[in-house]
Scaffold this active site. Structure first.
Site, PDB file in Angstrom:
ATOM      1  N   MET A  36       9.494  50.510  31.072  1.00 33.58           N
ATOM      2  CA  MET A  36       9.379  51.779  30.319  1.00 33.58           C
ATOM      3  C   MET A  36      10.281  52.830  30.964  1.00 33.58           C
ATOM      4  SD  MET A  36       6.193  54.427  30.686  1.00 33.58           S
ATOM      5  CE  MET A  36       5.177  54.300  29.255  1.00 33.58           C
ATOM      6  N   ASP A  38      12.055  56.799  29.227  1.00 31.17           N
ATOM      7  CA  ASP A  38      11.733  58.121  28.645  1.00 31.17           C
ATOM      8  C   ASP A  38      10.559  58.151  27.660  1.00 31.17           C
ATOM      9  OD1 ASP A  38      14.254  58.193  29.732  1.00 31.17           O
ATOM     10  OD2 ASP A  38      15.251  58.850  27.910  1.00 31.17           O
ATOM     11  N   TRP A  62      15.381  47.254  32.697  1.00 32.60           N
ATOM     12  CA  TRP A  62      15.918  47.944  31.523  1.00 32.60           C
ATOM     13  C   TRP A  62      16.756  46.943  30.742  1.00 32.60           C
ATOM     14  CZ3 TRP A  62      20.637  49.227  29.363  1.00 32.60           C
ATOM     15  CH2 TRP A  62      20.621  50.255  28.421  1.00 32.60           C
ATOM     16  N   PHE A  97      17.732  53.992  21.366  1.00 33.50           N
ATOM     17  CA  PHE A  97      17.624  54.910  22.497  1.00 33.50           C
ATOM     18  C   PHE A  97      16.705  56.086  22.148  1.00 33.50           C
ATOM     19  CE2 PHE A  97      21.492  54.091  25.483  1.00 33.50           C
ATOM     20  CZ  PHE A  97      21.087  52.781  25.645  1.00 33.50           C
ATOM     21  N   SER A  98      16.608  57.025  23.090  1.00 32.40           N
ATOM     22  CA  SER A  98      15.600  58.086  22.993  1.00 32.40           C
ATOM     23  C   SER A  98      15.754  58.968  21.763  1.00 32.40           C
ATOM     24  CB  SER A  98      15.650  58.957  24.245  1.00 32.40           C
ATOM     25  OG  SER A  98      15.044  58.248  25.296  1.00 32.40           O
ATOM     26  N   ARG A 159      23.649  61.494  22.271  1.00 29.20           N
ATOM     27  CA  ARG A 159      22.330  60.853  22.126  1.00 29.20           C
ATOM     28  C   ARG A 159      21.144  61.792  22.355  1.00 29.20           C
ATOM     29  NH1 ARG A 159      24.754  58.309  26.548  1.00 29.20           N
ATOM     30  NH2 ARG A 159      23.981  59.041  28.560  1.00 29.20           N
ATOM     31  N   ASP A 160      19.965  61.208  22.102  1.00 27.85           N
ATOM     32  CA  ASP A 160      18.655  61.784  22.380  1.00 27.85           C
ATOM     33  C   ASP A 160      18.324  62.974  21.470  1.00 27.85           C
ATOM     34  OD1 ASP A 160      18.860  59.904  24.397  1.00 27.85           O
ATOM     35  OD2 ASP A 160      19.331  61.356  25.956  1.00 27.85           O
ATOM     36  N   GLU A 214      21.364  64.813  29.154  1.00 29.34           N
ATOM     37  CA  GLU A 214      20.525  63.858  28.421  1.00 29.34           C
ATOM     38  C   GLU A 214      19.239  64.547  27.957  1.00 29.34           C
ATOM     39  OE1 GLU A 214      20.176  60.410  31.180  1.00 29.34           O
ATOM     40  OE2 GLU A 214      21.548  59.410  29.796  1.00 29.34           O
ATOM     41  N   TRP A 297      16.221  57.065  37.835  1.00 28.36           N
ATOM     42  CA  TRP A 297      17.249  56.030  37.713  1.00 28.36           C
ATOM     43  C   TRP A 297      17.773  55.658  39.097  1.00 28.36           C
ATOM     44  CZ3 TRP A 297      17.405  53.346  33.556  1.00 28.36           C
ATOM     45  CH2 TRP A 297      17.095  53.932  32.325  1.00 28.36           C
TER      46      TRP A 297
HETATM   47  C1  FRU Z   1      17.560  58.940  29.750  1.00 26.05           C
HETATM   48  C2  FRU Z   1      18.332  57.929  28.938  1.00 26.05           C
HETATM   49  C3  FRU Z   1      18.680  58.506  27.574  1.00 26.05           C
HETATM   50  C4  FRU Z   1      18.827  57.283  26.727  1.00 26.05           C
HETATM   51  C5  FRU Z   1      17.777  56.372  27.294  1.00 26.05           C
HETATM   52  C6  FRU Z   1      18.141  54.921  27.266  1.00 26.05           C
HETATM   53  O1  FRU Z   1      16.779  58.365  30.760  1.00 26.05           O
HETATM   54  O2  FRU Z   1      19.485  57.520  29.634  1.00 26.05           O
HETATM   55  O3  FRU Z   1      19.822  59.337  27.578  1.00 26.05           O
HETATM   56  O4  FRU Z   1      18.613  57.562  25.374  1.00 26.05           O
HETATM   57  O5  FRU Z   1      17.566  56.771  28.638  1.00 26.05           O
HETATM   58  O6  FRU Z   1      17.069  54.112  27.654  1.00 26.05           O
END
Ligand code: FRU
Length: 489
Positions: A36, A38, A62, A97-98, A159-160, A214, A297
């Site tokens: 797991m 975000d 991951w 992704f997020s 992203r996100d 992010e 990370w």
């Molecule tokens: C943040 C991130 C986001 C991305 C996701 C991928 O931790 O790097 O930017 O969408 O994790 O798992």
């Protein structure tokens, strides 16, 4: 029938049979097994709280991202739901992704990033990221509608998406890595969640070393607007920015149709080792709540040996203070987990280590320290400690540096290092502490600072609370404790 989701659910069920629960949280949301990261799609929908999360159901590392899913009536106790979305279309083939979730007239809509590795997994130089839409009528089964927003020519990291509704329009913030490696947050607007119009660059180039922002989030708090995000690339500076990546916020003013103006520049949100990608949402009663990923990370992740990895922080309420600092404090609903209360008062420590009989595998503490009557060089608590104090996570006041320190050097497996915050100037300091099987969260003077860190005590070992003072006296006026019930009921 969606075969990718079925396969993923079967895989995680199988993996769940293999997990070792020695470090598994009692009162934090974690995946049933597998990986797991975000928090995603946090939303109050049809009378329940939904939490989704970046999830790899096939193993503890991951990998191609799915959205795990859990639901709660009270924000505290959670029931698992089937995986919501899997990377099974050309536009999200390498990972969902997020992203975020909104309630669109009774339809639960997920807006997430479809990620594609163009030149092999992990090659960040050749990727394609677009924002995608999936909808559900029952909040469990989702139908995908494909890409709704693509980046401008030449942009790869995009992203996100975080979406909200305001004044009859949908708004979205997205993180972007501009040419020349400049991190930005972009604002878009839409009337239907499908056609998005670029509105403005909310923030760009906050620091010469930052190359990507992010997980942006943008919301009103008090009389201001908060732009929260997780910058990548900051260099450590003294006690600040010590983690691999940071999470924090900028305070400003904004309203639809106007430019965002910055009132206070970037501040970190939490001062522990493990706090990343926070996402906020509105509780039923209008409180602004945040969950973050309580990991970092590239850190050591010992629970991978146990076939699971990753947890959320506790849910925390956000409050803006008069100095434009966003404070966070555990939500009051957590009190429902308390049992076995114990209370000690007026403890004096004289250059000694003192055992208590308080167990700290799943506990909450309220500690009041009388600074006016303390002169020891270092004094405070040992958390998840063996009776001899040789293995312990240290939480202490250092009167030489005038800081409160959370020190993992004796904590156990793999994780080391300390984090600290300035000692408040009051005569009394209060520490609100939550210790779970592999984490510590500390709230100083209610919500002035928070520190969140993972710990992995070497097992088997008793895990108790000890008190200590070195070279002098320390006075603890109050030590209240509770054992906490599991949230997986
Ligand atoms: C943040 C991130 C986001 C991305 C996701 C991928 O931790 O790097 O930017 O969408 O994790 O798992």
């Amino acid at each position: 029938m969606n075969t990718a989701i079925d396969k993923a659910n079967q895989a995680v069920e199988k993996l769940e049979q293999q997990i070792n629960k020695q470090y598994y949280p009692h009162f934090h949301l974690a995946p049933p097994a597998g990986w797991m990261n975000d928090p995603n799609g946090l939303v109050y929908y049809k009378g329940q709280y939904h939490a989704f999360y970046q999830h790899h159901p096939y193993d503890e590392n991951w990998g191609p991202m799915h959205w795990g899913h859990a639901v709660s009536d009270d924000l505290i106790t959670w029931r698992r739901l089937p995986i919501a979305i899997a990377p099974d279309h050309d536009y999200d083939q390498s990972g969902c992704f997020s992203g975020s979730a909104v309630d669109n007239n009774g339809e639960l809509c997920l807006i997430y990033t479809g990620h594609i590795w163009l030149n092999g997994q992990g090659n960040d130089e050749h990727i394609r990221e677009t924002q995608c839409l999936a909808t559900s009528k029952d909040g469990i089964h989702f139908e995908k509608h494909g890409t709704v927003l693509t980046p401008k020519e030449g942009i790869m990291h995009f992203r996100d998406p975080k979406v909200w509704q305001q004044q009859g329009k949908w708004w979205m913030v997205v993180g972007q890595r501009e040419a020349n490696d400049i991190g930005q947050v972009l604002l878009y607007r839409s009337t239907d969640l499908k056609d998005w119009i670029f509105d403005q660059v909310l923030i760009s180039d906050i620091d010469p070393n930052v190359y990507m922002l992010e997980c942006p989030d943008f919301f009103p708090l008090g009389d201001k607007w908060i732009l929260m995000f997780s910058p990548q690339g900051m260099h450590a500076k003294g006690y600040q920015y010590r983690n691999r990546f940071q999470s924090g916020y900028i305070v400003g003013d904004w309203q639809p149709g106007k430019q965002f103006t910055v009132i206070k520049s970037f501040q970190e949100m939490d001062f522990g080792h493990d706090f990343y990608a926070p996402q906020s949402f509105l509780a039923a009663d209008g409180r602004r709540i945040v969950f973050a990923w309580m990991d970092m990370w590239e850190s050591k992740m010992p629970s991978k040996h146990d076939k699971w990895m990753g947890a959320f922080t506790l849910p925390r309420e956000l409050i803006l203070d008069r100095q434009n600092k966003v404070r966070n404090r555990p939500v009051k609903e957590l009190e429902a987990l308390r049992e076995k209360p114990q209370s000690l008062t007026n403890i004096t420590l004289n250059n000694e280590l003192k055992n208590t009989n308080i167990e700290s595998i799943s506990c909450e503490l309220n500690v009041e320290i009388d600074l006016a009557n303390s002169n020891a060089e270092r004094f405070g608590l040992q958390l998840a400690a063996t009776p001899d104090g040789k293995q312990a996570t240290l939480l202490y006041i250092d009167l030489q540096s005038n800081r409160l320190v959370l020190d993992r050097s004796l904590s156990g497996l793999d994780l080391k290092g300390y984090r600290s915050v300035p000692l408040p100037r009051n005569k009394k300091v209060t520490l609100h502490i939550f210790v779970d099987a592999s984490s510590v969260e500390v709230f100083v003077n209610k919500d002035l600072y928070s520190l969140s860190s993972r710990i992995y005590p070497k097992l088997p070992a008793t895990r108790l609370i000890n008190l200590f003072a070195e070279n002098g006296q320390a006075r603890i006026s109050k030590l209240e404790s509770w054992q906490l019930k599991s949230i997986y009921q």
